[in-house]
Design a protein around this motif. Sequence first.
Motif, PDB file in Angstrom:
ATOM      1  N   ILE A 194       0.840  -1.207   0.000  1.00  0.00           N
ATOM      2  CA  ILE A 194       0.000   0.000   0.000  1.00  0.00           C
ATOM      3  C   ILE A 194       0.870   1.252   0.000  1.00  0.00           C
ATOM      4  O   ILE A 194       0.649   2.184  -0.784  1.00  0.00           O
ATOM      5  CB  ILE A 194      -0.946  -0.001   1.228  1.00  0.00           C
ATOM      6  CG1 ILE A 194      -2.009  -1.085   1.069  1.00  0.00           C
ATOM      7  CG2 ILE A 194      -1.617   1.369   1.398  1.00  0.00           C
ATOM      8  CD1 ILE A 194      -2.847  -1.318   2.320  1.00  0.00           C
ATOM      9  N   LYS A 198       1.495   4.114  -3.033  1.00  0.00           N
ATOM     10  CA  LYS A 198       1.212   5.518  -2.719  1.00  0.00           C
ATOM     11  C   LYS A 198       2.430   6.392  -3.028  1.00  0.00           C
ATOM     12  O   LYS A 198       2.308   7.468  -3.623  1.00  0.00           O
ATOM     13  CB  LYS A 198       0.858   5.628  -1.225  1.00  0.00           C
ATOM     14  CG  LYS A 198       0.327   6.989  -0.808  1.00  0.00           C
ATOM     15  CD  LYS A 198       0.119   7.069   0.697  1.00  0.00           C
ATOM     16  CE  LYS A 198      -0.974   6.137   1.171  1.00  0.00           C
ATOM     17  NZ  LYS A 198      -1.243   6.302   2.637  1.00  0.00           N
ATOM     18  N   LEU A 203      -0.915   6.304  -5.948  1.00  0.00           N
ATOM     19  CA  LEU A 203      -2.116   5.481  -6.094  1.00  0.00           C
ATOM     20  C   LEU A 203      -2.508   4.921  -4.729  1.00  0.00           C
ATOM     21  O   LEU A 203      -1.704   4.276  -4.057  1.00  0.00           O
ATOM     22  CB  LEU A 203      -1.866   4.320  -7.068  1.00  0.00           C
ATOM     23  CG  LEU A 203      -3.099   3.491  -7.450  1.00  0.00           C
ATOM     24  CD1 LEU A 203      -4.008   4.284  -8.394  1.00  0.00           C
ATOM     25  CD2 LEU A 203      -2.682   2.162  -8.105  1.00  0.00           C
ATOM     26  N   LEU A 204      -3.742   5.188  -4.343  1.00  0.00           N
ATOM     27  CA  LEU A 204      -4.244   4.676  -3.073  1.00  0.00           C
ATOM     28  C   LEU A 204      -5.002   3.373  -3.334  1.00  0.00           C
ATOM     29  O   LEU A 204      -5.974   3.355  -4.097  1.00  0.00           O
ATOM     30  CB  LEU A 204      -5.174   5.697  -2.416  1.00  0.00           C
ATOM     31  CG  LEU A 204      -5.662   5.356  -1.000  1.00  0.00           C
ATOM     32  CD1 LEU A 204      -4.490   5.282  -0.027  1.00  0.00           C
ATOM     33  CD2 LEU A 204      -6.685   6.378  -0.536  1.00  0.00           C
ATOM     34  N   VAL A 205      -4.524   2.281  -2.715  1.00  0.00           N
ATOM     35  CA  VAL A 205      -5.188   0.985  -2.866  1.00  0.00           C
ATOM     36  C   VAL A 205      -5.600   0.473  -1.483  1.00  0.00           C
ATOM     37  O   VAL A 205      -5.043   0.869  -0.462  1.00  0.00           O
ATOM     38  CB  VAL A 205      -4.278  -0.056  -3.561  1.00  0.00           C
ATOM     39  CG1 VAL A 205      -3.916   0.394  -4.960  1.00  0.00           C
ATOM     40  CG2 VAL A 205      -3.030  -0.349  -2.740  1.00  0.00           C
ATOM     41  N   GLY A 206      -6.597  -0.400  -1.467  1.00  0.00           N
ATOM     42  CA  GLY A 206      -7.109  -0.941  -0.212  1.00  0.00           C
ATOM     43  C   GLY A 206      -6.395  -2.211   0.212  1.00  0.00           C
ATOM     44  O   GLY A 206      -5.570  -2.765  -0.523  1.00  0.00           O
ATOM     45  N   THR A 209      -6.925  -5.265  -2.114  1.00  0.00           N
ATOM     46  CA  THR A 209      -6.151  -5.151  -3.357  1.00  0.00           C
ATOM     47  C   THR A 209      -4.692  -5.481  -3.099  1.00  0.00           C
ATOM     48  O   THR A 209      -4.061  -6.232  -3.857  1.00  0.00           O
ATOM     49  CB  THR A 209      -6.278  -3.734  -3.940  1.00  0.00           C
ATOM     50  OG1 THR A 209      -7.641  -3.487  -4.292  1.00  0.00           O
ATOM     51  CG2 THR A 209      -5.410  -3.578  -5.183  1.00  0.00           C
ATOM     52  N   ILE A 231      -3.120  -2.862 -11.400  1.00  0.00           N
ATOM     53  CA  ILE A 231      -3.631  -2.545 -10.064  1.00  0.00           C
ATOM     54  C   ILE A 231      -4.556  -1.343 -10.174  1.00  0.00           C
ATOM     55  O   ILE A 231      -4.187  -0.303 -10.735  1.00  0.00           O
ATOM     56  CB  ILE A 231      -2.482  -2.237  -9.086  1.00  0.00           C
ATOM     57  CG1 ILE A 231      -1.540  -3.435  -8.971  1.00  0.00           C
ATOM     58  CG2 ILE A 231      -3.026  -1.860  -7.718  1.00  0.00           C
ATOM     59  CD1 ILE A 231      -0.367  -3.221  -8.041  1.00  0.00           C
ATOM     60  N   LYS A 232      -5.744  -1.499  -9.636  1.00  0.00           N
ATOM     61  CA  LYS A 232      -6.731  -0.417  -9.662  1.00  0.00           C
ATOM     62  C   LYS A 232      -6.793   0.266  -8.307  1.00  0.00           C
ATOM     63  O   LYS A 232      -6.734  -0.382  -7.269  1.00  0.00           O
ATOM     64  CB  LYS A 232      -8.111  -0.978 -10.012  1.00  0.00           C
ATOM     65  CG  LYS A 232      -8.174  -1.663 -11.362  1.00  0.00           C
ATOM     66  CD  LYS A 232      -9.516  -2.346 -11.565  1.00  0.00           C
ATOM     67  CE  LYS A 232      -9.539  -3.132 -12.871  1.00  0.00           C
ATOM     68  NZ  LYS A 232     -10.822  -3.858 -13.053  1.00  0.00           N
ATOM     69  N   GLY A 233      -6.919   1.588  -8.361  1.00  0.00           N
ATOM     70  CA  GLY A 233      -7.020   2.356  -7.122  1.00  0.00           C
ATOM     71  C   GLY A 233      -7.481   3.770  -7.418  1.00  0.00           C
ATOM     72  O   GLY A 233      -8.018   4.053  -8.490  1.00  0.00           O
ATOM     73  N   ARG A 234      -7.225   4.670  -6.470  1.00  0.00           N
ATOM     74  CA  ARG A 234      -7.619   6.074  -6.640  1.00  0.00           C
ATOM     75  C   ARG A 234      -6.370   6.948  -6.701  1.00  0.00           C
ATOM     76  O   ARG A 234      -5.489   6.849  -5.852  1.00  0.00           O
ATOM     77  CB  ARG A 234      -8.516   6.525  -5.485  1.00  0.00           C
ATOM     78  CG  ARG A 234      -8.909   7.990  -5.549  1.00  0.00           C
ATOM     79  CD  ARG A 234     -10.094   8.278  -4.635  1.00  0.00           C
ATOM     80  NE  ARG A 234      -9.830   7.946  -3.246  1.00  0.00           N
ATOM     81  CZ  ARG A 234      -9.200   8.758  -2.390  1.00  0.00           C
ATOM     82  NH1 ARG A 234      -8.722   9.933  -2.796  1.00  0.00           N
ATOM     83  NH2 ARG A 234      -9.017   8.401  -1.136  1.00  0.00           N
ATOM     84  N   PRO A 241     -10.445   7.403 -10.312  1.00  0.00           N
ATOM     85  CA  PRO A 241      -9.969   6.007 -10.422  1.00  0.00           C
ATOM     86  C   PRO A 241      -8.830   5.921 -11.435  1.00  0.00           C
ATOM     87  O   PRO A 241      -8.809   6.661 -12.437  1.00  0.00           O
ATOM     88  CB  PRO A 241     -11.199   5.246 -10.915  1.00  0.00           C
ATOM     89  CG  PRO A 241     -12.361   6.086 -10.507  1.00  0.00           C
ATOM     90  CD  PRO A 241     -11.882   7.504 -10.604  1.00  0.00           C
TER      91      PRO A 241
END
Length: 344
Positions: A194, A198, A203-206, A209, A231-234, A241
């Motif tokens: 994570i 970042k 990229l912020l991932v949970g 993920t 990798i998908k994130g915000r 997204p």
Amino acid sequence: MSRSIFGFLSNDIGIDLGTANTLIYVKGAGIVLDEPSVVATTAEDNKIIAIGREAKEMLGRAPATIRTIRPMKDGVIADFRAAEEMLKEFIRRVIHKKFLIKPRILISVPLGITEVEKRAITDAAEGAGAREVFLVKEAIASAVGVGLPIEEPSGNMIIDIGGGTSEIAVIALSGIVSHTSIRIAGDEMDESIIQYMKKKYNLLVGEQTAERVKLEIGSAYPLEKELEMDIKGRDLLSGLPKIVRVSSVEIREALAEPIGAIMQAIRDAFEKTPPELASDILDRGIILTGGGSMLRNLDRAISEQTNLHVHLVDDPLTCVVRGTGKILDNFSKYSHLLLKEKRF
């Protein structure tokens, strides 16, 4: 009433109460439950609405009205009420109404557990309906689970990497001769991914993920063929997204710090090991167990660092709970291994 009569009326239960997953063994039935150690509650009145796999699916996706809790942190109880309710629900799922007397419960605990933490686990099990509560060190349970000859006067080294803790123990004559326990394991690996995403990609991932990335392309040693995944994130800059393609080389870089800490803990354990037992380990090698040990090439990385043979056991995730089962199945033989016994 004798123990033999108790056996007909109640069940003995072995529990691996893990930071990431809880596994339950019921005497006579084997491993009957493997669920994430997650609880979901309402934010307003703390009412429990989901436990286990259903609750885990809500992680990072729940609205403000729902809280997702991991009752266990670093192998010990972080939220007492949630842990007790989780245990109660899991026990309800596996114990049939035909058993008239409350069960005896054997729970594995990390090597570095404090007296206060032991008490919390015992109280939670009592609150969940236990007639008697026994505790056993995870390293011992794991060694019994994989069938190590722990009663012999020769040394066996076992490394158990779970979600919250990494335990390194040298066992001989049914006892732990030297050990190192660190609260760095699978969860810390997820957190490192994570933070890496970042820092490098904004990229912020949970959590889920990060765990998926670790499982799909994570490694501790170079792969014959390196892997890639999206990798998908915000995006932290735009707030929108975003998809980023990363390689297993990058994820290995992200995992360098927690892997390095585990390697140091292994070295520390060897420094505490008597020379005669160290020579036994040289002959026998190291046994690697726990869900965290399934990280690709972790066995090779440890072997490279120690110049010893490292054996990753089959089904490493269930070693501890299988060990609790063997102890319960032959209680008189293994009762001296228990940390503590509480009767009421």
